[in-house]
Design an enzyme around this catalytic site. Structure first.
Site, PDB file in Angstrom:
ATOM      1  N   LYS A 214      33.860  41.238  39.715  1.00 13.06           N
ATOM      2  CA  LYS A 214      34.121  40.110  40.608  1.00 13.06           C
ATOM      3  C   LYS A 214      35.522  39.538  40.426  1.00 13.06           C
ATOM      4  O   LYS A 214      36.005  38.805  41.279  1.00 13.06           O
ATOM      5  CB  LYS A 214      33.061  39.037  40.423  1.00 13.06           C
TER       6      LYS A 214
HETATM    7  C1  LIG Z   1      27.644  40.473  41.111  1.00 13.66           C
HETATM    8  C2  LIG Z   1      27.278  41.574  40.202  1.00 13.66           C
HETATM    9  C3  LIG Z   1      26.544  42.692  40.656  1.00 13.66           C
HETATM   10  C4  LIG Z   1      26.048  42.798  42.062  1.00 13.66           C
HETATM   11  O1  LIG Z   1      27.093  42.979  42.991  1.00 13.66           O
HETATM   12  P1  LIG Z   1      26.864  42.679  44.540  1.00 13.66           P
HETATM   13  O2  LIG Z   1      28.186  42.788  45.157  1.00 13.66           O
HETATM   14  O3  LIG Z   1      26.294  41.294  44.620  1.00 13.66           O
HETATM   15  O4  LIG Z   1      25.885  43.688  45.034  1.00 13.66           O
HETATM   16  C5  LIG Z   1      26.302  43.713  39.772  1.00 13.66           C
HETATM   17  N1  LIG Z   1      26.705  43.645  38.477  1.00 13.66           N
HETATM   18  C6  LIG Z   1      27.394  42.588  38.008  1.00 13.66           C
HETATM   19  C7  LIG Z   1      27.798  42.573  36.587  1.00 13.66           C
HETATM   20  C8  LIG Z   1      27.709  41.520  38.846  1.00 13.66           C
HETATM   21  O5  LIG Z   1      28.378  40.464  38.354  1.00 13.66           O
END
Ligand SMILES: *Cc1c(COP(=O)(O)O)cnc(C)c1O
Length: 435
Positions: free
Chosen positions: A107
């Site tokens: 993210k």
């Molecule tokens: C947010 C997140 C996900 C999921 O990703 P999406 O884009 O919401 O499908 C998976 N793993 C981690 C560590 C995350 O922070």
């Protein structure tokens, strides 16, 4: 390139889509069309940022940010996103490590890109923009880190009290004065409802110029396409094979970026979504009926989503379940399987994986021998295991080394303020902090 709402309102510019986050009709912004590329279009591009500049240029064609794209990408990708080969006798498999950013999860990419864009569009110290974000953990810290100390920018993070890990809590609450992190006495759903209520509240909107940084913002999706372009091109150049990807999925933002990259012509083979026990997408593919529901708690908490918001985009861009299930694989991984996968990863690969990444490694292990051989596979690692030490370490029985940047963050002083899940409490906390 212009952007339209999935619910069909008139087209807006990229700049407007970035600042607004969500369309006035409640829909999500999607590009009016996807550009198409051939592998040769990237012939002169070797680094991730070079590839990203080629890929994203059409999306920025009509934006006031077009001239800044290269600099925005340089600010976003200040860390590597390598692919590591995994020891395996039954095929070619590697791990795409998306966790080398400041908060150790993928993210960081979307948050840093969005910050670089919004600071240029809106950074105004006399009338600061307030980014409101509800988080179950990783989004909030990535957004806080990306906007920390940015002039003309404020961040309000709402996270559910007692439902984030100790290290996530520290990462959410160790920032400067322009970041207000609030521990909401409620669930993630309460946080999200509170954020929505605030954005719709006339009195608050008179005092604060709001924007949202949740994963519905197109500014988080676009940069995520670039690491799939980079990883697939690197693999294709070396092997002439289009790799398949197995992607941990919750709100579907990360996986959607890979699907978009494939639609645009990048050399990508099969795509398999790996979810945890939240079965909404799998049930949709099975029954053709879209039935969002409350989420269930799992070990892969950042994927605890019962109503994945990016499904609206995916359906708008590709089609409904009949189409989607032909083009995508799906696998649901329960907590017991996540634990088993983390143990197997440590034993076979020699390093720890986080519970989210383990949904992908489990899914790949479950493929039949023929499918494993038919494609080279890239498994997507979404977070560093040190972020989820309380789950990972007791299971595998070793201490996971903490990456330097995360260690530095964890050594900062942190402080959190709790509020009731209501608009009045939020308004009081914001006014007190920002006055
Ligand atoms: C947010 C997140 C996900 C999921 O990703 P999406 O884009 O919401 O499908 C998976 N793993 C981690 C560590 C995350 O922070």
């Amino acid at each position: 390139m212009n952007y339209i709402s999935t619910r069909g309102a008139t087209a807006v510019s990229l700049d407007d889509a970035l600042v607004k986050g969500i369309a006035d009709d409640g829909g999500l912004y999607v590009p009016v069309e996807l550009p198409s590329f051939s592998v040769d279009d990237f012939a002169a591009a070797s680094s991730l940022t070079d590839i990203a500049a080629v890929l994203l240029q059409p999306f920025f064609s009509a934006s006031t940010l077009a001239g800044d794209l290269v600099q925005i990408l340089a600010e976003t990708f200040s860390f590597p996103m390598p692919t590591t080969a995994l020891p395996c006798e039954s095929g070619n498999v590697s791990l795409l490590e998306l966790f080398h950013g400041p908060t150790a999860a993928f993210k960081d990419v979307g948050a840093r890109f969005l910050a670089a864009c919004l600071c240029r569009l809106e950074g105004d110290e006399t009338a600061p923009l307030t980014i409101l974000v509800a988080t179950s953990g990783d989004t909030g810290s990535a957004v806080a880190a990306a906007f920390d100390e940015q002039p003309g920018m404020r961040v309000v993070v709402l996270f559910p009290d007692g439902r984030v890990s100790a290290r996530q809590l520290q990462q959410l609450t160790c920032w400067s004065n322009n970041v207000l992190s609030l521990s909401v006495l409620g669930s993630f759903d309460d946080c999200q409802a509170l954020a929505k209520a605030a954005l719709a509240d006339t009195a608050l909107c008179e005092r604060y110029k709001f924007s949202s940084a949740n994963s519905i913002n197109i500014g988080r999706l676009l940069p995520q396409c670039t690491y799939y372009a980079d990883a697939s091109l690197r693999h294709f150049r070396q092997t002439a094979n289009k790799p398949g990807f197995v992607i941990p999925a919750g709100n579907l933002g990360n996986a959607l970026a890979c699907i978009m990259a494939r639609e645009m012509g990048l050399p990508i083979g099969p795509i398999i979504l790996a979810t945890n026990a939240n079965r909404t997408i799998a049930d949709y593919f099975d029954t053709l009926e879209w039935l969002p529901r409350s989420s269930v708690q799992t070990l892969a908490s950042a994927m605890d989503v019962g109503d994945p918001s990016n499904m609206e985009r995916l359906r708008g861009m590709l089609g409904d379940a009949e189409v989607l299930r032909d083009r995508l694989g799906i696998s649901c991984v329960n907590d017991e399987q996540i634990r088993a996968a983390m143990l197997a990863d440590y034993a076979e690969f020699g390093f720890a994986t986080c519970p989210h990444t383990a949904t992908a490694t489990h899914t790949w292990r479950q493929l039949d021998a023929e499918t494993k051989q038919a494609h080279d596979w890239i498994l997507v690692a979404t977070a560093h295991p040190a972020k989820f030490d309380t789950i990972v370490e007791p299971l595998i029985g070793v201490t996971v080394p903490v990456p330097d940047e995360l260690a530095a963050m964890l050594s900062r002083p942190f402080r959190s303020v709790s509020i009731e899940p209501g608009l009045a409490a939020l308004a009081t906390a914001m006014d007190a902090h920002f006055s």
